[in-house]
Design an enzyme around this catalytic site. Structure first.
Site, PDB file in Angstrom:
ATOM      1  N   ASP A  51       0.791  -1.361   0.062  1.00  0.00           N
ATOM      2  CA  ASP A  51       0.040  -0.020  -0.096  1.00  0.00           C
ATOM      3  C   ASP A  51       0.848   1.249   0.052  1.00  0.00           C
ATOM      4  O   ASP A  51       0.597   2.186  -0.700  1.00  0.00           O
ATOM      5  CB  ASP A  51      -0.889   0.243   1.296  1.00  0.00           C
ATOM      6  N   ASP A 117      -6.558   4.770  -4.694  1.00  0.00           N
ATOM      7  CA  ASP A 117      -6.447   3.765  -3.779  1.00  0.00           C
ATOM      8  C   ASP A 117      -5.605   2.792  -4.215  1.00  0.00           C
ATOM      9  O   ASP A 117      -5.327   2.007  -5.104  1.00  0.00           O
ATOM     10  CB  ASP A 117      -7.767   2.964  -3.698  1.00  0.00           C
ATOM     11  N   THR A 122      -6.808  -4.811   0.672  1.00  0.00           N
ATOM     12  CA  THR A 122      -5.818  -4.939   1.410  1.00  0.00           C
ATOM     13  C   THR A 122      -5.769  -6.427   2.043  1.00  0.00           C
ATOM     14  O   THR A 122      -5.094  -7.329   2.487  1.00  0.00           O
ATOM     15  CB  THR A 122      -5.325  -3.875   2.420  1.00  0.00           C
ATOM     16  N   THR A 195     -19.977  -7.170   0.445  1.00  0.00           N
ATOM     17  CA  THR A 195     -18.960  -7.144   1.146  1.00  0.00           C
ATOM     18  C   THR A 195     -18.643  -8.567   1.819  1.00  0.00           C
ATOM     19  O   THR A 195     -19.549  -9.383   2.252  1.00  0.00           O
ATOM     20  CB  THR A 195     -18.738  -6.207   2.333  1.00  0.00           C
ATOM     21  N   GLY A 220     -12.933  -5.849  -1.749  1.00  0.00           N
ATOM     22  CA  GLY A 220     -12.482  -4.824  -2.713  1.00  0.00           C
ATOM     23  C   GLY A 220     -13.728  -4.036  -3.393  1.00  0.00           C
ATOM     24  O   GLY A 220     -14.388  -4.869  -4.260  1.00  0.00           O
TER      25      GLY A 220
END
Length: 309
Positions: A51, A117, A122, A195, A220
């Protein structure tokens, strides 16, 4: 349009190669085995070395070439010198060759806001669910998302050794979307994607109210919109404030480019101006077709649980 491409086309052409570089960084960190995981707000809100490095690469590369654009990235990173190996100077020639939609042809650098992003999904990245992972770069003007670039660093990873890893898709309303084959779920079937790690009663109640034939739980936001445009889901339903502007800006542009829609749970569009709050407080509802049906199914109890943005 190769003579002197419009600023926004040059920005998108740069963002394409920058997203590919970020994808390569994401792969490299994974293969090193040293993910450098830190918790931001809890076990479901993680940050890795990938990230951090990918965001440094994206922001430094774009601001070097376009010093007047506003860039808003997910990760709060200390200001530090970015090493030369993280800088990407290339531009995708096939994008520079395309004609800019007339309404965007005169835009200036300082009018553009880029939402980044560097690694969407992640948590899935740390768990090895690699097809959920994307790099997202969205371009906004006048509060609207006008271009999006999504890199999938591990696209094709299930094919094993020798497979060509990764792909980049992009789109602009008025120009089209590229890098994938548009497909739709058959019209009489409702498949809802939602989700896999941020669920609660409000989220599940809202999904149930859509009367889906099937529910697909994946990680994601970028990945969920890819499900929509590749015919694996009819609606992305997330009745929760967990999503941010950098999760939706790139995906929304690609969706709009193929006739889809992304709004809050009330059917209102989000704004992507530089000064807006980052949280998509009123949830996310995205579809390729029949958006009004899904908006009409959102229960009153869900609307009361979500603040207006």
């Amino acid at each position: 349009m190769s003579g002197n491409p419009a600023v926004v086309m040059r920005l998108v052409a740069s963002a394409y190669t920058v997203a590919e570089k970020a994808g390569a960084i994401v792969r490299r960190v994974l293969h090193s085995g040293e993910l450098g995981i830190v918790e931001k707000t809890g076990a479901n809100d993680l940050q890795t070395l990938a990230d951090r490095l990918a965001q440094q690469s994206i922001c430094a590369s774009l601001s070097k070439r376009f010093p007047k654009i506003t860039i808003i990235g997910e990760e709060e990173l200390p200001a530090e010198e970015v090493t030369e190996d993280l800088i990407e100077n290339g531009q995708a020639e096939e994008i520079l060759q395309k004609s800019c939609p007339a309404e965007y042809s005169g835009l200036k650098e300082e009018e553009l806001v880029v939402w980044v992003d560097p690694l969407d999904g992640t948590k899935e990245y740390t768990e090895g669910l690699l097809d959920n992972v994307t790099v997202l770069i969205g371009v906004a003007y006048g509060g609207k998302s006008i271009a999006g670039i999504i890199n999938q660093p591990f696209y094709n990873y299930q094919l094993g050794a020798g497979a060509s890893l990764g792909r980049t898709i992009w789109g602009m309303p008025g120009l089209g979307a590229f890098g994938f084959q548009l497909q739709e779920v058959p019209g009489d079937t409702r498949i809802v994607t939602t989700t896999r790690s941020h669920s609660n009663n409000v989220v599940t109640d809202c999904v149930a109210a859509m009367e889906p034939h099937e529910v697909v739980k994946v990680g994601g936001a970028g990945n969920k919109v890819i499900q929509l445009v590749e015919g694996r889901a009819s609606a992305y339903v997330f009745a929760s404030p967990g999503c941010k502007k950098w999760d939706t800006c790139a995906a929304e542009a690609i969706l709009h480019a193929v006739g889809g829609k992304l709004t809050d749970m009330r059917g209102n569009p989000y704004r992507y101006d530089a000064n807006v709050k980052h949280m998509n407080s009123a949830g996310v509802l995205a579809t390729l077709r029949n958006h009004e049906y899904y908006v009409s199914r959102v229960p009153q109890s869900v609307l009361q649980a979500l603040k207006s943005d």
